[in-house]
Design an enzyme around this catalytic site. Structure first.
Site, PDB file in Angstrom:
ATOM      1  N   LYS A  73       0.849  -1.200   0.000  1.00 29.76           N
ATOM      2  CA  LYS A  73       0.000   0.000   0.000  1.00 29.76           C
ATOM      3  C   LYS A  73       0.878   1.242   0.000  1.00 29.76           C
ATOM      4  CE  LYS A  73      -3.957   1.960   2.571  1.00 29.76           C
ATOM      5  NZ  LYS A  73      -4.861   1.772   3.739  1.00 29.76           N
ATOM      6  N   SER A  87      -9.858   1.759   2.797  1.00 31.54           N
ATOM      7  CA  SER A  87      -8.949   2.518   1.972  1.00 31.54           C
ATOM      8  C   SER A  87      -7.889   1.677   1.248  1.00 31.54           C
ATOM      9  CB  SER A  87      -8.233   3.571   2.814  1.00 31.54           C
ATOM     10  OG  SER A  87      -7.361   2.974   3.749  1.00 31.54           O
ATOM     11  N   SER A 106     -10.060  -0.601   6.994  1.00 31.60           N
ATOM     12  CA  SER A 106      -9.452  -0.367   5.680  1.00 31.60           C
ATOM     13  C   SER A 106      -8.711  -1.563   5.081  1.00 31.60           C
ATOM     14  CB  SER A 106      -8.494   0.825   5.740  1.00 31.60           C
ATOM     15  OG  SER A 106      -9.215   2.029   5.687  1.00 31.60           O
TER      16      SER A 106
END
Lengths: 97, 468
Positions: B67, B143, B167
């Protein structure tokens, strides 16, 4: 905790955030709705309850305060938007005499 | 293919680390034009690391996608924000990256995300749209949307994400992969760009529960550079993985199965619950009485911490700087105005407000006290049950663009995931089948399993039983 009016422009200034007039209008409505929802917390009596800052059973275990290698100067400066003489450059902060 | 079978192939020589990297690059090229999971990847750097891979290590030669809020030396770390997309290169490795490398893995690729991890659709990325590989008209969740979408599309073998209010778990649920949020303090946050420091945890998104156990094994443990990472032994997460659920007590919180949940989602979750019961688990109804206050508590605490953490983005040391500012104050104000997107601004303003003089006790301290009540709910529940079962999200992945003007509506959909962050528990999303959407696609639904603090080994064992 009936919330006084959140003055978006005032609070954005505290956060050093420039906003357009259009943003102020949109955020004002959205943030009023969110704060209205947060009012549900006022239904709860929390007298005598300890606040939780961190959810772990133990925390803040400090390491020994021993010198260790830090990032080299060029690694620190490589991301600075402006630099000069191995320092980060900013607009003048001292007024002329 | 599972990480263990890849490892076996790498070790017996039927696959080389270089071929694996090239194969992945091919999959990215084939899928990512549609999916948009990757913001960037450095093929040359990965090939160089593959050439030196130590295949005797637990993850030797295995690429793992990251990420874009976790620092990897020399690579971009945009956090999905214009603030950091122009010229930032990480000057150091996050501890999880150092640990992955020590386990032989190769960090490969930077994955899209909601800006500074604020959002649950990845639509708040300022840089790129990511689509759900199961239905390209829909969000991947967020997210960690890029992390979930890359694994689901087969363009990543495993990925790291971060979870502040769901997330990791919610995008895993929406994309049909496994997503684990470790207990607060299990994994070092050093080198993760901070959103809400008392809620953030890094964790894996993978194809299988076993893969999640292997990645957690590599990244867990105390780190002197993160004083909130706990100095407790890291157990062998694969040792009891296949021991089954016979005799375990699993709780169904009545507050998590009420109105507001899509009946088709509820049916899939209940089918997963029955599957665990058929394997010998005892299912009991429990109560988490303060559930209804979780969203309000979260949306005081998370923005408060975010407003403080994001004050470092001031245009001075790194990231965006406004052109030709008149003075220092204008530099701050305009750099932040130009660099941040609307959701980040909203949360900075909200967080600044609840921390400001005159409102601090009424909002922030109050929310911290309610957080204690939510934490106690879980402590009391885990005295009675080994784990808790629930939905991950109230509905399957929605269409792209559906709620973009209604942040409160979006926040309310976090209801089932945020309590674990407030309480610090570990929690996992495991695929529990699909439901048919109105446009005929099959949309994944996740089962959430919540475990007590540092209960990952048993959590993974239950997840393994739910998956099989």
């Amino acid at each position: 905790m009936s919330h006084a009016h959140l003055d978006v422009r005032y609070v954005a200034n505290l956060a050093r955030l420039e906003l357009s007039d259009a943003e102020v209008t949109v955020f004002q409505n959205q943030l009023d709705a969110i704060l209205g929802y947060v009012e549900t917390l006022s239904k709860l009596d929390v007298a005598g309850i300890e606040p939780t800052s961190y959810p772990a059973p133990v925390f803040d275990r400090m390491r020994e305060d021993e010198p260790r290698e830090s990032l080299p100067l060029e690694a620190v400066l490589q991301n600075a938007p402006e630099q000069a003489q191995n320092q980060i450059r900013v607009p003048k902060v001292i007024a002329d005499a | 293919m599972s990480l263990l079978s890849l490892r076996a192939q790498l070790r017996d020589g039927s696959l080389t680390p270089a071929a694996l990297i090239d194969d992945l690059a091919g999959k990215i090229a084939a899928t990512d034009g549609d999916v948009g999971a990757y913001l960037s990847y450095d093929l040359a750097a990965a090939r160089a690391e593959a050439a030196n891979a130590d295949l005797s290590l637990p993850l030797g030669g295995i690429p793992i996608a990251i990420k874009d809020n976790i620092n990897v030396l020399g690579q971009p770390c945009t956090c999905g924000s214009r603030f950091l997309s122009e010229n930032y290169a990480s000057p150091y490795d996050a501890t999880v990256i150092r640990k992955l490398r020590a386990a032989g893995a190769i960090p490969f690729g930077r994955l899209n995300m909601d800006e500074f991890a604020m959002g649950s659709a990845t639509e708040n990325s300022a840089l790129q749209t990511t689509r759900n590989p199961r239905d390209l008209t829909r969000i991947p969740g967020g997210s960690s949307g890029g992390s979930a979408a890359s694994v689901a599309a087969g363009s990543a073998l495993a990925a790291l994400g971060s979870d502040t209010g769901g997330s990791i778990r919610q995008p895993a649920s929406h994309c049909g992969v496994v997503g684990l949020k470790p207990s607060y303090g299990r994994v070092s946050r050093y080198g993760l760009v901070a959103f809400a420091s008392s809620l953030d945890q890094i964790g894996p998104l993978t194809h299988t529960v076993e893969d999640a156990a292997l990645v957690l094994q590599a990244i867990a443990g105390h780190d002197p550079l993160d004083s909130t990472s706990l100095d407790l032994p890291v157990p062998d997460y694969t040792a009891e993985l296949n021991d089954g659920v016979k005799g375990l007590k699993l709780g169904l919180p009545k507050e998590y199965f009420g109105d507001g949940i899509d009946p088709a989602v509820r049916a899939k979750v209940m089918a997963a619950v029955e599957k665990l019961a058929a394997q010998g688990a005892e299912i009991v109804e429990i109560s988490l009485p303060h559930t209804e206050y979780a969203v309000a508590t979260y949306y005081v605490i998370a923005p408060a911490e975010a407003s403080s953490n994001l004050s470092r983005f001031d245009g001075i040391r790194y990231g965006h700087r406004a052109a030709n500012p008149g003075d220092l104050m204008e530099l701050y104000r305009r750099s932040r105005e130009e660099g941040f997107g609307p959701e980040v601004k909203r949360r900075i303003i909200l967080g600044t407000y609840v921390l400001s003089s005159g409102y601090y006790d009424a909002y922030y301290t109050k929310a911290q006290k309610v957080r204690t009540l939510i934490r106690r709910d879980f402590e009391q529940a885990f005295e009675k049950v080994d784990a808790i079962l629930s939905p991950v999200a109230p509905a399957p992945a929605r269409k792209l663009g559906e709620f973009s003007d209604d942040p409160l509506h979006e926040y309310l959909s976090d209801i089932f995931t945020i309590a674990a962050n407030l309480a610090g528990n570990c929690a996992i999303s495991v695929p529990a089948g699909t439901v048919t959407s109105d446009n005929g696609s099959e949309l994944p639904v996740g089962l959430q399993i919540l475990g007590p603090h540092f209960g990952e080994a048993k959590l993974l064992r239950i997840a393994r039983a739910a998956e099989s």
